[in-house]
Design a protein around this motif. Structure first.
Motif, mmCIF file in Angstrom:
data_model
loop_
_atom_site.group_PDB
_atom_site.id
_atom_site.type_symbol
_atom_site.label_atom_id
_atom_site.label_comp_id
_atom_site.label_asym_id
_atom_site.label_seq_id
_atom_site.Cartn_x
_atom_site.Cartn_y
_atom_site.Cartn_z
ATOM 1 N N ILE A 220 39.425 47.470 49.597
ATOM 2 C CA ILE A 220 38.802 46.447 48.683
ATOM 3 C C ILE A 220 39.509 46.396 47.130
ATOM 4 O O ILE A 220 39.789 45.636 46.768
ATOM 5 N N VAL A 221 39.829 47.825 46.662
ATOM 6 C CA VAL A 221 40.428 47.753 45.450
ATOM 7 C C VAL A 221 41.893 47.347 45.763
ATOM 8 O O VAL A 221 42.422 46.691 45.090
ATOM 9 N N GLN A 222 42.630 47.725 46.638
ATOM 10 C CA GLN A 222 43.879 47.090 47.102
ATOM 11 C C GLN A 222 43.926 45.652 47.190
ATOM 12 O O GLN A 222 44.839 44.970 46.434
ATOM 13 N N TYR A 223 42.949 44.938 47.774
ATOM 14 C CA TYR A 223 42.913 43.410 48.057
ATOM 15 C C TYR A 223 42.791 43.165 46.601
ATOM 16 O O TYR A 223 43.488 42.173 46.344
ATOM 17 N N LEU A 224 41.693 43.386 45.623
ATOM 18 C CA LEU A 224 41.883 42.853 44.393
ATOM 19 C C LEU A 224 42.809 42.911 43.361
ATOM 20 O O LEU A 224 43.141 42.054 42.814
ATOM 21 N N THR A 225 43.613 44.117 43.820
ATOM 22 C CA THR A 225 44.390 44.560 42.839
ATOM 23 C C THR A 225 45.687 43.470 43.039
ATOM 24 O O THR A 225 46.469 42.984 42.218
ATOM 25 N N LYS A 226 46.038 43.384 44.353
ATOM 26 C CA LYS A 226 47.054 42.292 44.759
ATOM 27 C C LYS A 226 46.860 40.979 44.120
ATOM 28 O O LYS A 226 47.801 40.241 43.886
ATOM 29 N N LEU A 227 45.731 40.494 44.361
ATOM 30 C CA LEU A 227 45.345 39.191 44.103
ATOM 31 C C LEU A 227 45.207 38.827 42.666
ATOM 32 O O LEU A 227 45.563 38.067 42.111
ATOM 33 N N TYR A 228 44.791 40.000 41.941
ATOM 34 C CA TYR A 228 44.754 39.761 40.522
ATOM 35 C C TYR A 228 46.276 39.663 39.667
ATOM 36 O O TYR A 228 46.467 38.778 39.016
ATOM 37 N N GLN A 229 46.862 40.521 40.338
ATOM 38 C CA GLN A 229 48.276 40.841 39.953
ATOM 39 C C GLN A 229 49.160 39.612 40.222
ATOM 40 O O GLN A 229 50.266 39.050 39.447
ATOM 41 N N ALA A 230 48.884 38.765 41.298
ATOM 42 C CA ALA A 230 49.517 37.825 41.819
ATOM 43 C C ALA A 230 48.813 36.274 41.185
ATOM 44 O O ALA A 230 49.626 35.381 41.128
ATOM 45 N N GLY A 231 47.851 36.160 40.593
ATOM 46 C CA GLY A 231 47.060 35.343 39.858
ATOM 47 C C GLY A 231 46.441 34.442 40.865
ATOM 48 O O GLY A 231 46.442 33.144 40.554
ATOM 49 N N VAL A 232 45.904 34.735 41.857
ATOM 50 C CA VAL A 232 45.423 33.965 42.986
ATOM 51 C C VAL A 232 43.818 34.455 43.152
ATOM 52 O O VAL A 232 43.445 35.559 42.974
ATOM 53 N N GLY A 233 42.962 33.151 43.290
ATOM 54 C CA GLY A 233 41.697 33.538 43.385
ATOM 55 C C GLY A 233 41.369 33.128 45.054
ATOM 56 O O GLY A 233 41.535 31.957 45.134
#
Length: 712
Positions: free
Chosen positions: A74-87
């Protein structure tokens, strides 16, 4: 339903109904999911058939999430999307898979993929936490949100606040993992030199400020064997007197300076006639004089007695009123002056003065040409002692010459020298007594301390007053305003580091310290480092308050009406590295009032999205929240009286976020809230209930002021 999905030749194909997917939306999704991004969403190929969009992607097998999902995934998933600017907004078990490589992926590619905002991200985190960590059903969080305010629903989600705070701090480690930096201390101690500061009773009003200024300006990168304050106890009339004597206050302040560690010792010249005559006999072969001052009322005995108490070979002696400039804090001026003393016929080295050219001036001076610099200079005490006694005539009951004039006469006869010159990076200026009351004096001391003297001061020993003593104006398109008092060094460093990290460095800074004192703020130029060239540093000697500092920075220092002023508290920091680009883009589109999302680690799941419609009636509607940015022209539309209490007697001394932003939100023609993730880290200190109650009262008072909106 957005369309239909099928498996074809080991390819997953999704075709959208024409009313669910437009060309514009496809282009937005393509940009969000560009191939150069490392995101937990399958790579797809888009095509349009018969007016309907479809994509296809490779089918590599899948595992559906179980009742719970590993926190690491979950943390890996959220981290990548936050850093990419994707919701990814439609998070539920049916839209998630765990790939053969063990990655959690989102497979519902469609209209629920959006550019990231803080609200979207919080919702993503909450949904994943609810189903993946707590094991709730997919609809549980949606059900809770349907009958509760979202903030309340999330706070009721057991453990979520802690989880969310962990995620944000993991994404922004620079906000918490910063080095705790104390005052930069001296690198070396030169045990051969003592610093001797000379003061008298008429200096009582400035003693603490000036001793602190001198010591902090001189003790880096090399400090002294000892730092001593020499007090002349004379209480009568003074040569060039500028204040009444207050010896009691002077001694009390001196003791506190010693207790605080700024000085190591206090010497008070004795009044014992035997000591006076013995000292005069040693220095001048005069044993019939007990007057401590010369025929012109200049101090004599206190200073030569003070020299006799020094145990090091050299003394750097100075008057209390000298102003010291440092153009470079790496300059070891002590070593330069000691090198000038290596010639055996040199008894004294004068401290340098401000030069027009940044070059080293060869130390020079013929025998007797210069007197030892009484106001500020290095003395070779052993060589001076070897010349004693020297001639000093007596007239009636007083000696006629000061020690440095008597020594100059002896040096001319004996072929000895006092020299001047040196490196232009460190210098001093001497203010005349009749100028010390002038309003620009405190500004001059600050600018000289920064090594930012105007050209009118070059090549001059004495301070040249005038309107040329001004803080540097700022003309950049964006100027950050950092105000504070006694800010912890580590927090100020963090704030400055967040500015250093900006990919676009086209901005200016106004850094105001509201009278923390030189013992605290002397090292701000060191903390600024390479930012110093784009910074106007203002260090008040007396506290002026928040609103006067706002007015000084925005109305006087900022010069261009369309400059964007961004308020960054010294103990906060920026959370993104592209803030400048976002602000400049908004400015180009006409924005005159801009806010960006604030994160408060003590209230992690609270969002502060502003509402610019009738914000006064909505108790501010978050228009006070950070990051706060506005044009100089917009700020200047507010009458200054608005910033004062209702009786116009005093400035509001707190809640200046409400005080400034609320009326500007009413006047703004194009207010904008830019949300691409958290932009501003704000940890507000708790001031106690009494202060909170006082702030609430002040907020109520300013909300009651008439609206400045033309549509009101």
């Amino acid at each position: 339903m957005e369309g239909t999905v099928w498996l074809q030749h080991n390819q997953v194909v999704k075709e959208f109904y024409p009313w669910t997917m437009s060309d514009v939306k496809v282009q937005e999704i393509k940009i969000l999911l560009s191939s150069d991004k490392d995101i937990p969403i399958p790579k797809v190929t888009w095509q349009k058939y018969g007016g309907m969009w479809r994509y296809q992607t490779a089918y590599n097998g899948k595992t559906m999430p179980g009742e719970k999902i590993a926190k690491k995934l979950i943390v890996q998933y959220l981290t990548k999307l936050y850093q990419a600017g994707v919701g990814t907004l439609n998070i539920k078990r049916d839209n998630l898979i765990i790939t053969t490589t063990g990655e959690l992926q989102y497979i519902d590619i469609g209209t629920d993929i959006k550019p990231l905002t803080t609200s979207y991200f919080r919702d993503m985190c909450a949904r994943l936490y609810s189903i993946g960590i707590l094991g709730n059903k997919d609809e549980e969080l949606v059900r809770r949100n349907s009958w509760r305010r979202q903030d309340d629903a999330l706070k009721a989600l057991s453990g979520f606040e802690t989880f969310y705070n962990e995620i944000i701090t993991l994404l922004h480690p620079q906000c918490i993992e910063f080095t705790s930096k104390q005052i930069p201390t001296d690198i070396l101690k030169n045990n051969s030199v003592t610093l001797l500061i000379k003061a008298c009773g008429q200096d009582a009003n400035v003693l603490t400020e000036q001793v602190t200024h001198i010591v902090t300006q001189l003790c880096y990168p090399v400090t002294f064997n000892r730092k001593i304050l020499l007090i002349d106890p004379h209480q009568g009339t003074f040569l060039r007197q500028y204040a009444n004597a207050n010896l009691t206050s002077l001694i009390q302040q001196a003791q506190k300076l010693k207790d605080d560690g700024l000085i190591d010792a206090i010497l008070i010249a004795p009044s014992d006639p035997q000591i006076i005559t013995a000292t005069y006999n040693k220095w001048f072969s005069q044993s019939n004089c007990i007057k401590t001052h010369t025929t012109n009322n200049a101090p004599l005995f206190p200073q030569i007695w003070g020299f006799d108490q020094i145990t090091t070979p050299y003394v750097l002696q100075c008057d209390l009123d000298v102003l010291i400039g440092r153009r470079s804090w790496q300059h070891d001026y002590i070593s330069d002056m000691l090198c000038a003393c290596e010639s055996k016929n040199v008894l004294a080295v004068g401290f340098n003065i401000p030069k027009s050219q940044p070059k080293f001036t060869h130390y020079h001076g013929e025998p007797g040409e210069f007197a030892p610099e009484v106001r500020f200079g290095l003395l070779d005490l052993k060589r001076i002692q070897n010349q004693l006694p020297i001639h000093n005539p007596q007239l009636d009951d007083r000696l006629t010459l000061t020690w440095h004039r008597a020594l100059q006469a002896a040096m001319a006869i004996k072929g000895l020298r006092a020299v001047r010159g040196g490196d232009a990076r460190t210098y001093y200026v001497h203010p005349r007594n009749e100028h010390k009351h002038l309003p620009e004096f405190s500004i001059a001391r600050d600018l000289i301390a920064q090594g930012r003297e105007p050209a009118e001061q070059h090549e001059q020993f004495d301070w040249i007053p005038g309107k040329h003593w001004q803080y540097q104006h700022r003309h950049e398109a964006i100027v950050f305003l950092l105000k504070g008092r006694y800010t912890e060094y580590s927090l100020l460093q963090r704030s400055l580091d967040s500015l250093r990290s900006q990919t676009n460095q086209n901005f200016g800074i106004i850094l105001i310290d509201d009278a923390s004192g030189a013992n605290h703020n002397w090292n701000y130029p060191i903390l600024l480092n390479k930012l110093e060239n784009k910074t106007t540093l203002i260090r008040h000697c007396h506290n002026v308050g928040r609103m006067p500092n706002f007015l000084l920075a925005i109305k006087e220092i900022c010069q261009a009406p369309q400059t964007l002023v961004a308020v960054l508290d010294q103990d906060d920091c920026l959370m993104q590295t592209n803030i400048i680009d976002q602000l400049l883009d908004a400015k180009k589109k006409g924005a005159d009032f801009i806010q960006m999302p604030m994160y408060r680690p003590n209230k992690p799941i609270n969002l502060y999205r502003p509402n610019y419609t009738n914000s006064r009636k909505a108790e501010g509607a978050n228009v006070w929240s950070h990051l706060r940015v506005f044009t100089k022209a917009l700020f200047e539309q507010i009458p200054e009286d608005y910033f004062k209490r209702n009786d116009n007697s005093t400035w509001f001394d707190t809640v200046t976020d409400y005080l400034t932003m609320l009326p500007m939100s009413e006047l703004a023609k194009n207010p904008v809230y830019l949300d691409s993730g958290y932009a501003y880290w704000h940890l507000r200190k708790y001031y106690g209930q009494d202060e909170r109650d006082r702030e609430d009262k002040l907020i109520k008072e300013l909300l009651s002021k008439p609206s400045l909106s033309k549509n009101h």
